[in-house]
Structures are given as C-alpha cells and as structure tokens.
Write a protein that holds these residues in place. Sequence first.
Motif, PDB file in Angstrom:
ATOM      1  N   LEU A 165      43.187  19.901  29.576  1.00 36.70           N
ATOM      2  CA  LEU A 165      43.527  21.312  29.405  1.00 36.70           C
ATOM      3  C   LEU A 165      42.840  22.110  30.498  1.00 36.70           C
ATOM      4  O   LEU A 165      41.690  21.824  30.849  1.00 36.70           O
ATOM      5  CB  LEU A 165      43.020  21.839  28.060  1.00 36.70           C
ATOM      6  CG  LEU A 165      43.873  21.630  26.820  1.00 36.70           C
ATOM      7  CD1 LEU A 165      43.754  20.186  26.355  1.00 36.70           C
ATOM      8  CD2 LEU A 165      43.421  22.559  25.705  1.00 36.70           C
ATOM      9  N   ASP A 170      50.953  16.523  33.870  1.00 31.10           N
ATOM     10  CA  ASP A 170      50.959  16.643  32.406  1.00 31.10           C
ATOM     11  C   ASP A 170      49.655  17.276  31.911  1.00 31.10           C
ATOM     12  O   ASP A 170      48.813  16.620  31.322  1.00 31.10           O
ATOM     13  CB  ASP A 170      51.173  15.262  31.783  1.00 31.10           C
ATOM     14  CG  ASP A 170      51.417  15.348  30.280  1.00 31.10           C
ATOM     15  OD1 ASP A 170      51.695  16.469  29.790  1.00 31.10           O
ATOM     16  OD2 ASP A 170      51.317  14.317  29.600  1.00 31.10           O
ATOM     17  N   THR A 224      47.931  21.077  30.148  1.00 33.22           N
ATOM     18  CA  THR A 224      48.232  22.299  29.401  1.00 33.22           C
ATOM     19  C   THR A 224      47.313  23.400  29.890  1.00 33.22           C
ATOM     20  O   THR A 224      46.102  23.223  29.939  1.00 33.22           O
ATOM     21  CB  THR A 224      48.032  22.054  27.890  1.00 33.22           C
ATOM     22  OG1 THR A 224      49.010  21.105  27.466  1.00 33.22           O
ATOM     23  CG2 THR A 224      48.192  23.348  27.099  1.00 33.22           C
ATOM     24  N   TYR A 225      47.914  24.507  30.269  1.00 35.57           N
ATOM     25  CA  TYR A 225      47.149  25.619  30.840  1.00 35.57           C
ATOM     26  C   TYR A 225      47.177  26.797  29.862  1.00 35.57           C
ATOM     27  O   TYR A 225      48.243  27.337  29.576  1.00 35.57           O
ATOM     28  CB  TYR A 225      47.773  26.020  32.178  1.00 35.57           C
ATOM     29  CG  TYR A 225      47.029  27.088  32.956  1.00 35.57           C
ATOM     30  CD1 TYR A 225      45.638  27.172  32.920  1.00 35.57           C
ATOM     31  CD2 TYR A 225      47.718  28.000  33.757  1.00 35.57           C
ATOM     32  CE1 TYR A 225      44.955  28.137  33.650  1.00 35.57           C
ATOM     33  CE2 TYR A 225      47.044  28.961  34.495  1.00 35.57           C
ATOM     34  CZ  TYR A 225      45.664  29.025  34.436  1.00 35.57           C
ATOM     35  OH  TYR A 225      44.995  29.983  35.163  1.00 35.57           O
ATOM     36  N   ILE A 242      49.614  25.527  21.044  1.00 32.78           N
ATOM     37  CA  ILE A 242      48.861  24.599  21.898  1.00 32.78           C
ATOM     38  C   ILE A 242      49.201  23.147  21.539  1.00 32.78           C
ATOM     39  O   ILE A 242      49.336  22.299  22.421  1.00 32.78           O
ATOM     40  CB  ILE A 242      47.344  24.892  21.816  1.00 32.78           C
ATOM     41  CG1 ILE A 242      47.054  26.265  22.438  1.00 32.78           C
ATOM     42  CG2 ILE A 242      46.532  23.808  22.533  1.00 32.78           C
ATOM     43  CD1 ILE A 242      45.626  26.754  22.266  1.00 32.78           C
ATOM     44  N   ALA A 247      52.390  22.508  23.183  1.00 32.49           N
ATOM     45  CA  ALA A 247      52.199  22.478  24.639  1.00 32.49           C
ATOM     46  C   ALA A 247      51.617  21.137  25.073  1.00 32.49           C
ATOM     47  O   ALA A 247      52.048  20.544  26.061  1.00 32.49           O
ATOM     48  CB  ALA A 247      51.285  23.615  25.070  1.00 32.49           C
ATOM     49  N   ILE A 248      50.626  20.661  24.331  1.00 35.84           N
ATOM     50  CA  ILE A 248      49.996  19.384  24.696  1.00 35.84           C
ATOM     51  C   ILE A 248      50.992  18.235  24.508  1.00 35.84           C
ATOM     52  O   ILE A 248      51.067  17.329  25.329  1.00 35.84           O
ATOM     53  CB  ILE A 248      48.712  19.151  23.862  1.00 35.84           C
ATOM     54  CG1 ILE A 248      47.626  20.156  24.278  1.00 35.84           C
ATOM     55  CG2 ILE A 248      48.204  17.713  24.025  1.00 35.84           C
ATOM     56  CD1 ILE A 248      46.365  20.124  23.430  1.00 35.84           C
ATOM     57  N   SER A 285      52.430  22.529  30.913  1.00 36.40           N
ATOM     58  CA  SER A 285      52.715  23.445  29.812  1.00 36.40           C
ATOM     59  C   SER A 285      51.836  24.679  29.956  1.00 36.40           C
ATOM     60  O   SER A 285      50.626  24.569  30.111  1.00 36.40           O
ATOM     61  CB  SER A 285      52.417  22.762  28.477  1.00 36.40           C
ATOM     62  OG  SER A 285      53.243  21.641  28.334  1.00 36.40           O
TER      63      SER A 285
END
Lengths: 574, 190, 278
Positions: free
Chosen positions: C95, C120, C122-123, C189, C192-193, C199
């Motif tokens: 992340l 891959d 997640t931001y 989240i 998203a993950i 993401s």
Amino acid sequence: MNPTPLQSVSLALAGSGGAGVMTAGNMLLEAAALAGYYGLMTRTSGPQIRGGEAAAMLRLATFATDSQDDRFQVLAAIDWQNVGRFAAELPLGPDSVLVGDPAQGEAPEAFTRSGARFLPVPFKALAKSISGGWPNMVALGVLGGLLGLAPAALEGAVRKATRKGGEAMNAGIAAVRLGLAEAAKLEASFPLAAAPAAARRWLVTGNEAAGFGALQGGVRFVAAYPITPATELLEWMAPALTKVGGALVQAEDELASINMILGASYGGVPSLTATSGPGLALMTEALGLGVAAEVPIVVVDVMRTGPSTGIATKTEQADLNIALYGLHGDAPHVVVAPNSVADCLAATQWAVELAESLQLPAIVLSDQYFGQARAIVERPRSEPSAPSRLLAQPDTPDYKRYRVTESGVSPVAIPGARGITYTADGLEHNEKGTPSSQPADHLAQMEKRGRKLASADYAERWATVEGEGEFAVLTWGSCTGPVREAFERARRDGIKARLVSLRLLSPAQPDRLRDALRGVKRTLVVEQSFSGQFHRYLRAEYELPGEVHSLRRPGPLPFHPDEIHRKLLEWSRP
Amino acid sequence: MTTKKARKRAPAPRKPVTEPRERSGAYADFMAQAYTMELEAVQRYTEFAEQMEVHNNPEVAQLFRKLATIEGLHAKQILEEMGWSQAPGPAHAQQWEGGEPPESAPMSEVHYRMTPWHALELALDNELRAEKFFAAIAKSSRTPAEVRKLAAEMADEEAEHVRLVREWMKRVPRPDPDWNRDPDPPFLGD
Amino acid sequence: MNAPAAASALSAQAFKSEVKPVWCPGCGDFSVLSAITKALSMLELRPENVAIVSGIGCSSRIPAYTSCYGFHGVHGRALPVATGLKVARPDLTVLATGGDGDGYSIGGNHFLHACRRNADITYVVMDNHVYGMTKGQPSPTTEPAWPSKLSPQGTGLREFHPLVIALAAGANFIARGFSGDPNGVARLIVQAIRHPGFSFVEVLSPCVTFRPDQRSWKEMARPAAVEATDDPARAARRLMTDDGFNIGVLYTGKRKPYAPTATGAAQQPSALEKGFEL
C-alpha cells in the motif's frame, strides 16, 4: 621497406553517418583481439542524432592499456565532412599518415598542418568493384594491412560480425582483401610487434563490466532513467537481469529510479541504478534517505562533462564533490572509483558488497571514458559475492531495527519475516525506528551510522599502489591509465616514483595513505577537473608529505601520457 | 468523577430471557451485534483517551478511559451471558446503518482542548443513539419475539445510561465560551 | 450462529502499533488508519506480509502507526518506493499512503506514471485540500479562492482533479471515500487491494485545524448513485460532472498488472561471461 615493429599503434577511422566507421572500428578491434593483441577503442561523434560525422579511435598494443597514446599514427577517412571538428581529439604528428579517398577532396587543414602525409585510397571506387561491397570494409582491410594483422584475423572478425553469413559476409571478406592489397601498395606501414602469448581475454566496455560486476555482487533489481553515457550500462543489464531472475524498470525520472531501488532493497533485493551527473544531482535527497533509513543501494555515476547538461557525450572527473559532499546533513556513505575499464567490474561488485554489508548507499564514480571505451582486457577473475546483509531472525524478542551496536551495523528485518516488523524512516529515530527529536537519539544514531564506515575492512582494495621512491603521483579513475604509461616512460628516464590511484574515495583512508607515502618528498596530483576537486579533497582529508603540485584540467579530452610525462620530468628532478 | 460513581454506572447482570440451550440463531446474532457495538465503543473511547494523552489533556483522557471501562464491562457481560469464550466473529461482519455502530462517536467530534463536559456530551449522544437503535429493533415486526423482548430490555438499559450521563453532566462544570481558544499558532512538522 | 466463529484472522486492533498518532484530535486520518487496519483484518492478512509506504506530510505518518512493515520516505516519492518494492517482492501486499500535497504536487509525476504502469499496489490518498504539516498552505486540490498566508487572495488556480487524472493516466481501480465513514472506507480499501493493478482510493479527510470549514463535508458526502463502471468513457463523463462528494467505487478497469520479473529458471551471472569472451 621494413620498419621496426611497434609495441603500440593508434589509428582512427572517420566519416559521416552511413559510412559505418564504428562498425569497421569494432571489427578492427575484434581482429586485433583474435590476433592476440590488446587494445582500446573510444569514439567521438558530432551532435547530430543520425548522419553526423563520427570517428572510431583505436589503440592496439602488445600490452594491456587503458590510455590513449599521445598521437595517432593513422587517420583514415571515408569522407572528410566536418571531420575537422575532431582535430583536438585526433592529434597527429609529422610521422602520421592521412588515408583518404581522393574523390572526397583533400584532408582538412586542421590535420595536414601537423605535417602528416596524405595517402590516397579510392575507398568508394574499390568498394563499388565488389557486389555488395562497402567502403568501410575496404578501409578495414587497409588499416589491418598497415598494422600487418593476419588476414585470417580480419576475416574472422568479418565472419563474426556478419553472423548470418551469405552475401554480406562474402562481400565483406572480398572488400577486406581488396583493402589489404591496397595497403601493400602504400608507402607506409605500422607493423605491430609479435603478439604476446595467447591468454583468455575479454572484449568489454566499462559500462558492460560495471553491469556484470553488479550482477556478480548480487544485484537483481535495477530502476533507471536513460541518460548519456550511462544508458549502455542499463541496456546491457536489461536482458542480463531477466536471465538471472531479476528485473529492470525504466522509471519516469531519476527521482523515481532511486526511490524504486530503495523500495526494492528494503524488500531484501540488492538494487542499483546508473546515471550521470544531472541524474545524480536529482538523486541526492533520496541518497540521504538511504543513509538515514539504512537501506543498501548502489548508484553508478558514469560522469560526463558538467556542469548542467554540459557535454553529454564526453568525459570529466568533476562529479567528485557532489558524490562526496552532495548530500544534505552529515550522511556517511561509500564512494568507490574504478581505475581501469576492467576494474569497472571489480569496483562495482565491491560497491554492492559494501552497500549490502554496511546497509548504506554506495556511489560508483565511473566516467564516459571508461563507460564507452571498448577494451581487450585480461579475463578478470570474478566470483559471485556471498550475500552479506545482516538479517534479523524472525520473532527476535525486543527487536530494534536501529539497535546501537559496536560495529554500527544492526540486523535488518526483511518484509515477510514475522514478529519483527518495523517502519524504515528518514526522520531521525530511536533504536526502534520511532521518530525522535531527542539530542541523545540523534547523536547515538549519527555515531552508529558513522561507525559502520570505520568498522569495515577495505583491505588492499582502497587503492592501487605501485613503484617506490621519493616522488609520488596521486590520482584516481580514468587518469590512472595515462599516469601509469607516463610512469613507464619516466622509469626509462631513470626516475623512481610511486603511483597511488585511490579506489575508495569515501571513507577517506588517511592512515593507509600515510603509510603508502612514507618517505615521499614531492607529490603530484593528477585529475580531470577544472577546479581541482580531487586536490582539494586530498588537502581536506589527508596529510600529504612535502611539496604538493596539482596537474589538472577539465574534460572533455582525456589526458595523454606525454603531458604527464613532461610534468614528471620537470618536477621530479631534485 | 470517582471510581465509585463509575462502578455505580456499571449495569447489574441481566437475567437471561431464556436458557442458553434454547437460544435461537437470531438471538445469538443479536447478541453478537450488541457485543460488537460495545467492543467498538471501547476501542473508540480508548482511541480518544490516547489522543487526549498525546495532546496533554489528562483529565479528559481519564474520563474517556473510564467510559471505555464501562463499555468493556457491558461487552464482558454479553460474553458471559452467552457462554462465549471469545469474540463472536470479526467486527466487520456487522453492518450498521450510517456506517458506524451507534455507540461509537464520530472521530471528528473531539478536540485537544475539550473538557470533561464535552466528553460526556459525546457519551450522551452515544447512549441516545444506542437507545434509539435498540428501541427500533424492539418495535420492528421483522424481529423475532425473543429478540424483541431482549432489545426492549436493552433499550431500557440505554435509557438508564442516558439518565446517568445527564446526572453526571450536572456535576461537571460547563465549558467556558472560549474553551477551544489557543493563543499560539499550530506548530510546524516534517 | 450458536458459537463464535473460529477467529483465525487477526483483529483490526492487531494491525495497530504501539506508536500513538501525532495528528490533531478530530483529524480524518484517524478514521483512515482505522479503515486500513480493518481492511487488512477483513482480508485476513498478516502484518508481516503487508508493507505500507509513504512520503511526507501529516497522513504520511501512517506506516509507523500500523504493525505492518513500513517505509516512511521523502516527500512525494511513496509511489516509486512502493513500485520498486512490489516489483522486487510480488508476494507482498503493498500500500502507498499520503496526502494531496505529497501525491498530487511534489509527487504528481509519479502519480501519473504509477497509474499508467499499473503495478499491483493500492494507493490511499487522504485529501484535505491543504498542507497541514507546514501550517496551512494551499495544495493542488485547494479551492482557487481559499485565502492563506502564502496566497492571501487565494491561488486563483483551478483545482487538480485526482480521479479524472487517474482515469486518464490508466489507473485500474478508482474509488472515493469519506473519513466520516471509516467502515465504508475499509470496504473500499478491501476492494482496492483485491482488484489487480494500480488501485487508487481518494479519501476526503478533513483537516480540523486549518480547514474547519470542511466540517460541512459530513453533509455533502453521499453514496454514488450508480454502480462502478468498467467503461472508461462512461467513467470519464461521470467523473467530469461529479461534484467531488460521490462516495464509492467509481471505476474498475481490466488492464493486466505490471510485473516485469522474469519467470523461468534463473541462471548464474557467470553464464553471461560468454558474451565478453573472444
């Protein structure tokens, strides 16, 4: 005519884009290698992306060398369009010859004023006489003939270059034979003395050697942004990394590339980026992060002429200051410099080992001269490095990432390891890694980070030390080759002297240098920097015995042995 | 606020409506939700207490800790009553109208200069929401009978909490009008 | 449910560290921290298999507040660090977290390229439309007329639209959350993950100290009226006309994630020596 065989001959082949002078130059180097000689090829070109003037500059010799000679014996040109621009890089003498196609006009005055003789060879017409023949292949034959290279070696090089065989190969061989016949008719020859005993040799550029050294050191992740003259290093590494199970990411800029390698290395994978001065300038903030967060990374700076965009395609040694002092705050890190084309391998591998074992950033200061020079070298001995990062054991009780230890090195947790998670931080922190503005934490961590450099064993790798006597030359990097050759000449003049070429620039090794210079009364400092960055560095970090002189000038021209030899003569006599 | 008073607020053990072996799935589900609500309230109060500790407001920090303790007793009571040795499933298994459980005050509702009165005001809102939450379940025709009864009991309990917090508020001074005034500007960080 | 479910998964609480946040009480970032820990619990991850990377700013302090592996780097460079880490260690859940100044101003270039690179990761951006740590200067998402010491008449500059830019640059998942609904943010989240590729979760996270006016966001934030689309053209129209307060997953793309790591048996580097030999 049966002239004395020569130990070294320098030749250049010039022409406009499309003439294929680099291709022919590479084949000549390859042929010399096949014939058992040593050699070095550098290159120069105009500012045009395509179609510009270019010259392949070769020195072929019976001994290994990283230095250009003072003068070129032969300058051959397919055509002379703008080739005069290279006059400063292609010094000639009255004993030199200019080989040119009469159909392309006369050689430029910039060359003829040296007194060099003009020898006409109708490259184009000869090439046209063969189906699929090229003038550069005729030139290859002529140059090989002037050197007295075995035709088999030349043909072998052509075969290797035209792997597909067929017509191109046959035409190439025919053109070379034509050139050889033409050379026999010329009133000149520069025969190389018999080749030394055959040995296993490599044909390699400094950039390739550095890339290979990185892999031997364990590097499996590279992120970088294209920049001259470091790009070839990256281009060599991209396919190589995929073969050894690694990866290369082309980043959006140098800020990204250095931060990507910090991320990858934090993940436990030894990581590297390669750049040149402008890129290194952008990376300095993150280098400080590597120091503070204790993340091992290696940055290869293939130095070019600065400041700013400078002369992107030419060499200089003027990134020393930024490499040593460019980081903000007190940020102990390692700076290593190769001192030969082949040493780009060992120096880079060593930098990876130091970065990994000391958990800090290491900068390798190569330069355009080494990076883009292709050399025939003794096969370097290189074994893969054993992994040297000190790892923390999972579930270590009371784990502290930045524990203050005697050596300054603390066991590091790698993501995935259970029970020892931590946050790496560029903020000053306590032993656990929690941000802290406490003076005691700052001091303890500063001392710890500094101790790492003091605790490492650099052994004899800190410098190349040769010779003896009361006179010494201190130098580094690509100046070492010309200095060494000047030394050989001075020795023949009866001058005894010591050569010290520093490979470890940070941390400074004042005790070792003191020992190396014991008994020395005069020291000459040789470097390629306008302001004398290396001289100032020596003055700041070391006690230099006796009188000290500085021989320095900026790039882009590499030093020639002659100018150092003259300085040695002038200054070494009591 | 003394510990004695806090103890007084702790509810007496509730008499089970039915014997454990007769409890239906709906009953257990309801209790699991009630448990999660209490647990989340404990965590939220604890978090507020920690924020106040970091921001040098020990009086309010202590009060939040007390509130956390009280809600913790409620949670424990549910576990005991149900004979559960651990939490009945993860907290995220529960869905709440409006996103958050009724007894968890919004995280935006705290201030580093807040007074005990503000903290109790926040607790009062929580109890009011909780009362409303249980009352709605008790009234809903979709709720099974045994749960409806239990929900009504719980709504009564929350109403009692509302009364207790109101009492409590009478005993703490009302904040000055300029309670949140800070003559210094914020400090610089990284 | 007659007995508690076997709880092999860690609770959200287990993803919090001993380090207590320095954020102002009332700050939206507390909710995002809570949402991240809840999401990791919901995904039944282990803290040692998660890395949280950040830059500089109030919200960038998040990694150390979790029990995961953390990297608190320099200003604006969270995404490159996260990218390098993910490429080198595809096994980790990575992340990147930070604020609007860190991500859209100093780190703007990396934002564009992280979207198009599609690694891959997640931001999560905690957007409060202000620089908090340096005492209230306008950020790229600040309204043009908002006055501050550094721009007393406001910047006069049009706001940066992170979601539209993310879509145009190729992000594979785009969502907007509001810190007033931490459980909602947690669910975003989680999605998203789970979604492959880059993401992006923009979380409206009010600054109680420098932007007390953002209290009104509570009334403005509302669930997006329509489901997420996988059609970039529809997503673009929707985002361009969006008032900035539609909450939910707004776009889910189908691009293949970036993964340059070589597959197949790795050779020893010595195998490459052949290329140098004569």
